[in-house]
Scaffold this motif. Structure first.
Motif, short mmCIF file in Angstrom:
data_model
loop_
_atom_site.label_atom_id
_atom_site.label_comp_id
_atom_site.label_asym_id
_atom_site.label_seq_id
_atom_site.Cartn_x
_atom_site.Cartn_y
_atom_site.Cartn_z
N SER A 345 -13.60 -24.07 9.16
CA SER A 345 -13.90 -22.82 8.45
C SER A 345 -13.27 -21.62 9.14
O SER A 345 -13.43 -20.48 8.69
CB SER A 345 -15.42 -22.62 8.36
OG SER A 345 -15.97 -22.43 9.66
N GLY A 346 -12.56 -21.88 10.25
CA GLY A 346 -11.87 -20.81 10.94
C GLY A 346 -12.61 -20.25 12.14
O GLY A 346 -12.09 -19.35 12.82
N ASN A 347 -13.82 -20.76 12.40
CA ASN A 347 -14.57 -20.30 13.58
C ASN A 347 -14.15 -21.12 14.78
O ASN A 347 -14.93 -21.90 15.34
CB ASN A 347 -16.08 -20.45 13.34
CG ASN A 347 -16.56 -19.59 12.19
OD1 ASN A 347 -16.07 -18.48 12.00
ND2 ASN A 347 -17.52 -20.10 11.44
N SER A 348 -12.89 -20.96 15.17
CA SER A 348 -12.32 -21.85 16.18
C SER A 348 -11.91 -21.13 17.46
O SER A 348 -10.96 -21.51 18.12
CB SER A 348 -11.10 -22.58 15.60
OG SER A 348 -10.16 -21.65 15.10
N SER A 349 -12.64 -20.06 17.81
CA SER A 349 -12.37 -19.43 19.10
C SER A 349 -12.77 -20.40 20.20
O SER A 349 -13.64 -21.25 20.01
CB SER A 349 -13.17 -18.14 19.24
OG SER A 349 -14.55 -18.43 19.36
#
Length: 363
Positions: A345-349
């Motif tokens: 979902s793009g929460n890949s910090s």
């Protein structure tokens, strides 16, 4: 329930970790960093990506910049010597050579050489590394000889050669334990101050595993692509454990060796305690994910059969280390699903991808 490992113990400890570029190694590095240790990694530069080119957790979590890394071959004595001298480590965690079955079929001599000579070089150099007090060498659950009654194997059961990877891991164990018997004998612990043990474990589940042959990775890809997932051998019963439970086992053993020295056994099973069929696990994972498209192949119509290499007894680790898996299968699958859903979902910090460590080692 909190982890048996102590953050007070690990804070400030200098830890030399081989292969943090692998799945288990990356989670180990993240855990050590969270607990306040100084981590010094050693791996080949090409090990940051899989043989298929898939990115690994090591890169996603930016571990190459977060820990002190040396890139080289463990068989390269001078490079390894310099890395050990720089680290001045208190503890060494040697996770060893890992990879896919196809890799073992393509380059068995290289894998055996890295396991045997790499471990031998490491152990030899520890003879001139005065700071190290605790050494853990990771092994495999697949080293045990098959038992006719399929009972849970203990550390005293017979071992035997098998496929290349577990055999290489067994050879690495033997090399480490031969140095324990010859140069780091418990009888002379007051002189050398080095405690060594090996830890046998199987495959684990968790976020960040992108291996092509990984059941969870394959399931995730089917969920993402909205495709039906056909499971091979759905009735095969396997042991299931989250990778952070394995990390906690490794750290518990390393801490116990540091504190208790030679009063521990030379080998421990870091065993899973839950067994379930592949088909049922995929169904539960799909339910947790929220996907209704997965299906289980009916090709394997036979009865459930427990993996002959999967059932180990973890009684010794529970008794002497105070370790046993904390997360049950549902919790392990839930945390695994959460990791992949955050990632896709793009929460890949780097911080978000390591959030499971904070959850696991919470006070």
């Amino acid at each position: 329930m909190s982890s048996p490992t102590s953050s007070e113990f690990w804070k400030g400890k200098r830890v030399f970790l081989t292969y943090p570029t692998h799945f288990l190694g990356a989670w180990t590095a993240l855990s050590l960093e969270h607990l306040g240790a100084q981590v010094f990694g050693f791996a080949e530069a090409t090990e940051s990506v899989s043989s298929s080119g898939a990115v690994r957790l090591f890169d996603l979590a930016n571990l190459g910049q977060r820990i002190s890394m040396t890139y080289g071959d463990l068989r390269d004595e001078e490079t390894l010597r310099q890395a050990l001298q720089f680290a001045e480590a208190d503890i060494v965690l040697h996770l060893g050579e890992m990879g896919l079955l196809t890799d073992a079929e393509k380059k068995p001599l290289e894998i055996l050489s890295k396991s045997v000579m790499g471990t031998g070089t490491l152990m030899e150099l520890l003879r001139e590394t005065a700071s190290v007090r605790s050494v853990v060498v990771a092994g495999s659950d697949k080293v045990y000889a098959r038992t006719p009654d399929n009972r849970a194997t203990t550390e005293n059961d017979k071992v035997a050669a098998g496929d290349v990877f577990p055999t290489a891991k067994l050879c690495a164990e033997f090399v480490a334990l031969s140095y324990r018997s010859t140069f780091f004998t418990p009888a002379k612990y007051n002189k050398h101050k080095v405690a060594i043990a090996t830890a046998r474990m199987g495959s684990a589940i968790g976020g960040g595993d992108f291996a092509e042959n990984s059941l969870i990775s394959q399931a995730v890809q089917s969920f993402i692509g909205k495709k039906t997932f056909e499971v091979r051998n759905p009735h095969s019963v396997r042991p299931w454990i989250h990778v952070l439970d394995q990390v906690a086992g490794l750290l518990s053993l390393a801490q116990a060796l540091f504190d208790k020295g030679p009063r521990l056994a030379e080998t421990y099973n870091l065993a899973a305690v839950e067994f379930e069929s592949v088909g049922e696990v995929v169904k539960e994972f799909a339910h947790i994910w929220g996907d209704t498209r997965s299906s289980v192949s009916g090709a394997d119509a036979g009865p459930s059969t427990l993996s002959l290499h999967g059932q180990m007894s973890g009684d010794l680790a529970a008794e002497q280390l105070g370790w046993k898996p904390q997360w049950d299968l549902t919790k392990a699958l839930t945390e695994t699903a959460r990791w992949y859903q955050d990632y896709y979902s793009g929460n890949s910090s780097p911080e978000q991808l390591g959030a499971g460590v904070r959850e696991y080692f919470r006070s």
